[in-house]
Scaffold this active site. Structure first.
Site: not given
Length: 453
Positions: A285, A304
């Site tokens: 991401d 994350d």
């Protein structure tokens, strides 16, 4: 504890379907009204232009943001920064979903915490901030303090997200197909099937905790990076508890010295190569929110790990050969490597093939520079996007790219954009050179084996 206003997340499949169903009705109604209006003015608008009015774009973005989860994430996945997968109009529409989602209302939040940790969940904290400091597509993150005053980050998943992934993705696919903007050659079903798999992994916080720990072991004692420590014993499928790591947003590093900005971009691109070729595990991401910067310690905080993917060895080896060949402009070697990765079909037109190879060459421009590449003074991202759009215009030749490639390209495009945002200069060629040396050694060993066999 202060209260905040949130928007309730629809939890049942029926309620989520009704939200999207209502959106379809609303969009069709807006199309009819706009069509009548434009016909009365003597215009003959196309269906795609009627669908992509500002009102419809806002309605779509707002509804998907309220649903969170797969509905919002699919929009993010398909909204390619390089613009090489979807038409410009649809990419613009989906890019609306990059902003933060609405947080849950307190009552819904408390129910999730109670369901996962029991009625006495608050006893494990000396303080828990009800207002999240971050809200995204699958969950929101809260600040808490342990019994000894240690700062903790509590990531809470929106209820109903995991159970509704298949239905949400299918409903969003209907909306995308209704737009009439997707090239017929795009195998949307295979891409969305992979999106479902990826989203189910991201929605499993136990899996994210495992990725976080595994990534940390691979990263080792790298002095340039720091990642939160996950408290595995207190994690559930829906809640991730980890140490809170301070830092400023990575974009604020634009105010640091040129040397610091160069070092940030250098270390992140170095890490990209390590992920692709050494770890064979990539956090895919490219959202800038997944990085923080500690200016005094000059450390980059990595956040994350939900979108982490294993990179198959064949894909890793294929990209090593592809990037090396593209940096040298060796088109035959590039074609061979790209076919090994799975880029081209058997019936590809040569002109189209050359367009794709040219795009690879543009994307590896920083490696062709034998000194520091100045990301601030180049329109590299724009040229990659334009090349991708030119490929898109050849819809008769379009082939769905390998799914792993989409995630790898998004990560690299995100790093290029960040380097440009930081006005950084990076010797990318020097970062890639150790892998070329390994490739040459490997090739020599294979040749020796063949010679002696």
């Amino acid at each position: 504890m202060p209260k905040y206003i949130g928007k309730r997340v629809p939890t049942s499949k029926l309620s989520r379907m009704s939200k999207l169903g209502g959106l379809v009705v609303q969009v069709v109604g807006n199309v009819a009204l706009e069509g009548v209006k434009q016909f009365s003015q003597g215009k003959t608008p196309t269906l795609s232009k009627l669908l992509l009015t500002p009102r419809n774009i806002e309605n779509l973005a707002d509804k998907l943001a309220q649903l969170r989860g797969a509905a919002m994430k699919v929009g993010q996945l398909l909204s390619m920064d390089a613009g090489d997968l979807l038409p410009k109009e649809l990419s613009t529409l989906l890019s609306k979903l990059r902003s933060d989602a609405h947080p849950m209302p307190y009552k819904q939040l408390r129910r999730v915490l109670t369901d996962n940790w029991g009625q006495d969940w608050l006893d494990q904290f000396s303080q828990f901030e009800l207002k999240p400091f971050a809200s995204a597509s699958i969950g929101q993150v809260h600040l808490a303090y342990g019994d000894h005053g240690e700062k903790l980050a509590v990531k809470v998943q929106y209820p109903g997200v995991r159970q509704s992934i298949d239905a949400d993705v299918d409903n969003v696919a209907i909306l995308l197909k209704l737009s009439g903007l997707l090239p017929e050659q795009i195998s949307l079903d295979s891409l969305l099937d992979e999106a479902k798999k990826q989203l189910k992994v991201e929605a499993d916080y136990q899996q994210e905790a495992a990725f976080n720990r595994r990534y940390g072991l691979l990263l080792g004692q790298d002095p340039h990076f720091i990642i939160p420590e996950v408290l595995l014993d207190q994690c559930t499928d829906n809640i991730l508890l980890m140490t809170y790591v301070d830092g400023r947003t990575i974009e604020q590093a634009v105010n640091q010295s040129q040397q610091q900005r160069d070092n940030i971009a250098t270390q992140l691109i170095r890490l990209f190569f390590a992920e692709l070729f050494d770890f064979k595990l990539m956090q895919t991401d490219p959202n800038f929110a997944n990085y923080l910067y500690q200016a005094e310690q000059q450390k980059i905080v990595l956040l994350d790990f939900g979108a982490t993917r294993d990179i198959p060895p064949a894909i890793s080896q294929g990209y090593l050969a592809l990037i090396h060949a593209a940096s040298r402009g060796d088109r035959p070697a590039m074609q061979q490597a790209a076919e090994h990765i799975g880029f081209f079909g058997q019936d590809i037109d040569n002109d189209y093939l050359q367009q794709v190879l040219s795009t690879f060459i543009i994307a590896t421009e920083p490696l062709q520079c034998q000194e520091e590449y100045d990301f601030a003074s180049t329109d590299l991202a724009y040229r990659i996007k334009q090349a991708g759009m030119a490929i898109n215009n050849r819809q008769d030749q379009w082939h769905t790219p390998p799914v792993d490639a989409i995630f790898i390209h998004r990560k690299l495009a995100g790093l290029y954009l960040l380097a440009a945002r930081l006005n950084a200069k990076v010797n990318v060629s020097a970062l890639f050179e150790p892998y070329v040396d390994k490739m040459d050694i490997s090739s020599e060993q294979e040749h020796m084996i063949e010679t002696h066999s």
